[in-house]
Scaffold this motif. Structure first.
Motif, PDB file in Angstrom:
ATOM      1  N   ALA A 139      46.078  33.856  45.796  1.00 52.50           N
ATOM      2  CA  ALA A 139      44.968  33.195  46.486  1.00 52.50           C
ATOM      3  C   ALA A 139      45.405  32.851  47.904  1.00 52.50           C
ATOM      4  N   VAL A 140      44.475  32.974  48.842  1.00 48.78           N
ATOM      5  CA  VAL A 140      44.690  32.577  50.229  1.00 48.78           C
ATOM      6  C   VAL A 140      43.794  31.387  50.507  1.00 48.78           C
ATOM      7  N   VAL A 189      50.998  32.613  44.958  1.00 47.95           N
ATOM      8  CA  VAL A 189      51.065  33.643  43.920  1.00 47.95           C
ATOM      9  C   VAL A 189      51.504  33.017  42.610  1.00 47.95           C
ATOM     10  N   ALA A 190      50.739  33.260  41.539  1.00 55.65           N
ATOM     11  CA  ALA A 190      51.091  32.786  40.197  1.00 55.65           C
ATOM     12  C   ALA A 190      51.987  33.816  39.533  1.00 55.65           C
ATOM     13  N   ASN A 191      53.147  33.365  39.054  1.00 55.16           N
ATOM     14  CA  ASN A 191      54.137  34.249  38.443  1.00 55.16           C
ATOM     15  C   ASN A 191      54.141  34.075  36.929  1.00 55.16           C
ATOM     16  N   GLY A 214      52.769  26.157  34.382  1.00 59.13           N
ATOM     17  CA  GLY A 214      52.920  26.176  32.942  1.00 59.13           C
ATOM     18  C   GLY A 214      53.402  27.529  32.447  1.00 59.13           C
ATOM     19  N   SER A 215      53.449  27.683  31.145  1.00 57.85           N
ATOM     20  CA  SER A 215      53.898  28.929  30.537  1.00 57.85           C
ATOM     21  C   SER A 215      52.916  30.057  30.825  1.00 57.85           C
ATOM     22  N   GLY A 216      53.432  31.162  31.329  1.00 60.18           N
ATOM     23  CA  GLY A 216      52.584  32.318  31.590  1.00 60.18           C
ATOM     24  C   GLY A 216      51.557  32.090  32.679  1.00 60.18           C
ATOM     25  N   ALA A 217      51.974  31.464  33.787  1.00 62.68           N
ATOM     26  CA  ALA A 217      51.047  31.228  34.900  1.00 62.68           C
ATOM     27  C   ALA A 217      50.478  32.565  35.382  1.00 62.68           C
ATOM     28  N   ARG A 218      49.200  32.772  35.145  1.00 59.88           N
ATOM     29  CA  ARG A 218      48.618  34.095  35.373  1.00 59.88           C
ATOM     30  C   ARG A 218      47.733  34.188  36.602  1.00 59.88           C
ATOM     31  N   ASP A 219      46.997  33.120  36.888  1.00 65.42           N
ATOM     32  CA  ASP A 219      46.023  33.207  37.967  1.00 65.42           C
ATOM     33  C   ASP A 219      45.993  31.904  38.745  1.00 65.42           C
ATOM     34  N   ILE A 220      45.504  31.973  39.978  1.00 64.68           N
ATOM     35  CA  ILE A 220      45.436  30.790  40.827  1.00 64.68           C
ATOM     36  C   ILE A 220      44.194  30.872  41.695  1.00 64.68           C
ATOM     37  N   ALA A 221      43.584  29.713  41.936  1.00 67.79           N
ATOM     38  CA  ALA A 221      42.404  29.634  42.788  1.00 67.79           C
ATOM     39  C   ALA A 221      42.533  28.420  43.688  1.00 67.79           C
ATOM     40  N   VAL A 222      42.032  28.533  44.917  1.00 62.75           N
ATOM     41  CA  VAL A 222      42.014  27.428  45.880  1.00 62.75           C
ATOM     42  C   VAL A 222      40.570  27.031  46.110  1.00 62.75           C
ATOM     43  N   ASP A 223      40.296  25.728  46.119  1.00 63.15           N
ATOM     44  CA  ASP A 223      38.916  25.282  46.306  1.00 63.15           C
ATOM     45  C   ASP A 223      38.482  25.519  47.752  1.00 63.15           C
ATOM     46  N   GLY A 234      53.441  51.064  45.306  1.00 66.13           N
ATOM     47  CA  GLY A 234      54.480  50.862  44.305  1.00 66.13           C
ATOM     48  C   GLY A 234      53.890  50.605  42.938  1.00 66.13           C
ATOM     49  N   ALA A 235      54.653  49.903  42.092  1.00 66.41           N
ATOM     50  CA  ALA A 235      54.202  49.645  40.727  1.00 66.41           C
ATOM     51  C   ALA A 235      52.921  48.827  40.734  1.00 66.41           C
ATOM     52  N   ILE A 236      52.319  48.695  39.560  1.00 64.63           N
ATOM     53  CA  ILE A 236      50.951  48.177  39.408  1.00 64.63           C
ATOM     54  C   ILE A 236      50.625  47.020  40.354  1.00 64.63           C
ATOM     55  N   SER A 237      49.569  47.193  41.109  1.00 67.97           N
ATOM     56  CA  SER A 237      49.061  46.128  41.957  1.00 67.97           C
ATOM     57  C   SER A 237      48.099  45.291  41.135  1.00 67.97           C
ATOM     58  N   ALA A 238      48.450  44.046  40.903  1.00 70.25           N
ATOM     59  CA  ALA A 238      47.608  43.173  40.083  1.00 70.25           C
ATOM     60  C   ALA A 238      46.631  42.419  40.987  1.00 70.25           C
ATOM     61  N   GLY A 239      46.987  41.191  41.373  1.00 69.89           N
ATOM     62  CA  GLY A 239      46.093  40.410  42.215  1.00 69.89           C
ATOM     63  C   GLY A 239      46.002  40.973  43.624  1.00 69.89           C
ATOM     64  N   MET A 240      44.853  40.788  44.234  1.00 71.96           N
ATOM     65  CA  MET A 240      44.624  41.221  45.609  1.00 71.96           C
ATOM     66  C   MET A 240      43.849  40.142  46.336  1.00 71.96           C
ATOM     67  N   ALA A 241      44.087  40.004  47.634  1.00 74.74           N
ATOM     68  CA  ALA A 241      43.349  39.029  48.438  1.00 74.74           C
ATOM     69  C   ALA A 241      43.294  39.499  49.876  1.00 74.74           C
ATOM     70  N   VAL A 242      42.179  39.219  50.538  1.00 75.19           N
ATOM     71  CA  VAL A 242      42.017  39.461  51.961  1.00 75.19           C
ATOM     72  C   VAL A 242      41.869  38.101  52.624  1.00 75.19           C
ATOM     73  N   ASP A 243      42.553  37.897  53.756  1.00 72.62           N
ATOM     74  CA  ASP A 243      42.497  36.576  54.394  1.00 72.62           C
ATOM     75  C   ASP A 243      41.106  36.327  54.960  1.00 72.62           C
ATOM     76  N   PRO A 244      40.754  35.052  55.270  1.00 75.65           N
ATOM     77  CA  PRO A 244      39.385  34.725  55.691  1.00 75.65           C
ATOM     78  C   PRO A 244      38.929  35.432  56.959  1.00 75.65           C
TER      79      PRO A 244
END
Length: 274
Positions: A164-165, A174-176, A205-214, A109-119
Motif C-alpha cells: 500500500a502507498v 509491504v505485508a510479509n 500477526g501470523s501470516g501478514a498477507r495484506d495491508i491498506a491505508v485509510d 522476476g518471480a510471481i508479482s503479488a501485490g501492486m500499487a501505483v503512487d497517487p
C-alpha cells in the motif's frame, strides 16, 4: 467465495479466488476482472446510479494474477504467473476497452503479488513474492508504459504479498506473509525510489498477507491470515513510521485474504475465502 480486492485506486474492489476485480477511478465507470483459469481479463461498465455491472469486452491474457489501476483511471496493470511478467494496458475512456501498451509483458522476476501505483501516477511498485523484494518502475505519463528505475528494487521481508502507498505518496508499506512483519519505506518525491525507514520493519500477526491505508493517511490496517486478525497502526505524519494501536485486534472470518478501506475512511472490509 467473494473477496474484496487487494489494491485499488480509490474505492473498493472484488475478486473470486483467482479472479480479481479492480474498478478504475476516477470516475467509477469501468471494472476489470482477471480470470486465471480462462487466461483472460474481462471489462465491465459500471452504472453510475446503481453500481450494477454490465459486461463489455474480454481480452486474452496468459495466466493473469493481480490487477491494479492507476489513479487517473487511464491504465491497467496485470501480473501474469506464466512468465512472471506484468502487462500494461490503456483504457479507452469511452468504452472501457483495454489496449496493450508496448511489449506483451515486462519481466519482473518471480510471481508479482501485490501492486500499487503512487497517487501521482508517476511510479509503480510490484511485490516480488518469491524473491522477497519490491520492484520499482517509472510510469510514462503519456503512454502508461513501465521502465525500471535507477534503483530498481529494495529488499522486503519473508514472502511479501500486499503493498500500500499512503495518500501523500511519501510512504509505502509491504505485508510479509512469511515472517509476520510489515516493511516500511520512504518514497523519494523526485525519483520514486524506495528506501527503508528509520524503523524499517514492525511486527504484525501470523501470516501478514495484506495491508491498506485509510484515505486520510493517518492509519494502516494489516490483515493477518494465519491468526485471522486485523491489526491497526497509526502513521507518523512526518516519518511515516507505524505504531501499533492499543486496541485488541478484531477477528476475521475463515481464510481472510484481502482488506480494503472505504473511500471516506469510515469502514474497513475483509474478504474471507472460507
Amino acid at each position: 467465495a467473494l473477496e474484496l480486492a487487494r489494491s485499488m485506486a480509490i474505492a473498493a474492489a472484488a475478486a473470486v479466488d483467482d479472479v480479481q476485480v479492480v474498478c478504475a477511478e476516477p470516475p467509477s465507470r469501468f471494472a476489470y476482472v482477471s480470470n486465471g483459469d480462462s487466461n483472460s481479463v474481462s471489462a465491465y461498465t459500471v452504472d453510475a446510479s446503481t453500481g450494477a455491472l454490465r459486461a463489455a469486452t474480454t481480452l486474452s491474457v496468459p495466466s493473469p494474477y493481480a490487477l491494479t489501476v492507476d489513479p487517473s483511471g487511464r491504465f491497467v496493470y496485470v501480473s501474469c504467473t506464466s512468465d512472471a511478467g506484468v502487462s500494461a494496458y490503456s483504457i479507452d475512456r469511452a468504452t472501457g476497452d483495454l489496449t496493450a501498451i508496448g511489449a506483451p509483458s515486462l519481466a519482473v522476476g518471480a510471481i508479482s503479488a501485490g501492486m500499487a501505483v503512487d497517487p501521482t501516477g508517476r511510479f509503480a511498485y510490484f511485490v516480488n513474492l518469491a524473491g522477497d523484494r519490491v520492484l520499482a518502475f517509472d510510469v510514462d505519463a503519456n503512454t502508461g508504459a513501465l521502465s525500471s528505475m535507477a534503483v530498481s528494487s529494495v529488499e522486503a521481508g519473508g514472502s511479501p504479498y500486499g503493498i500500500a502507498v499512503d495518500p501523500t505518496g511519501r510512504f509505502a508499506y509491504v505485508a510479509n506473509t512469511g515472517d509476520g512483519t510489515v516493511s516500511a519505506y520512504n518514497i523519494d518525491a523526485t525519483s520514486g525510489a524506495l528506501s527503508p525507514m528509520t524503523i524499517p520493519t514492525v511486527t504484525a500477526g501470523s501470516g501478514a498477507r495484506d495491508i491498506a491505508v485509510d484515505p486520510s493517511g493517518r492509519f494502516a490496517y494489516v490483515l493477518n491470515q494465519g491468526d485471522r486478525t486485523v491489526m491497526a497502526y497509526s502513521i507518523n505524519p512526518v516519518s511515516g513510521v507505524l505504531t501499533p494501536l492499543a486496541a485488541t485486534p478484531p477477528a476475521t472470518g475463515g481464510g481472510p485474504f484481502s482488506i480494503t478501506v472505504g473511500p471516506k475512511g469510515g469502514f474497513a472490509y475483509v474478504a474471507n475465502l472460507d
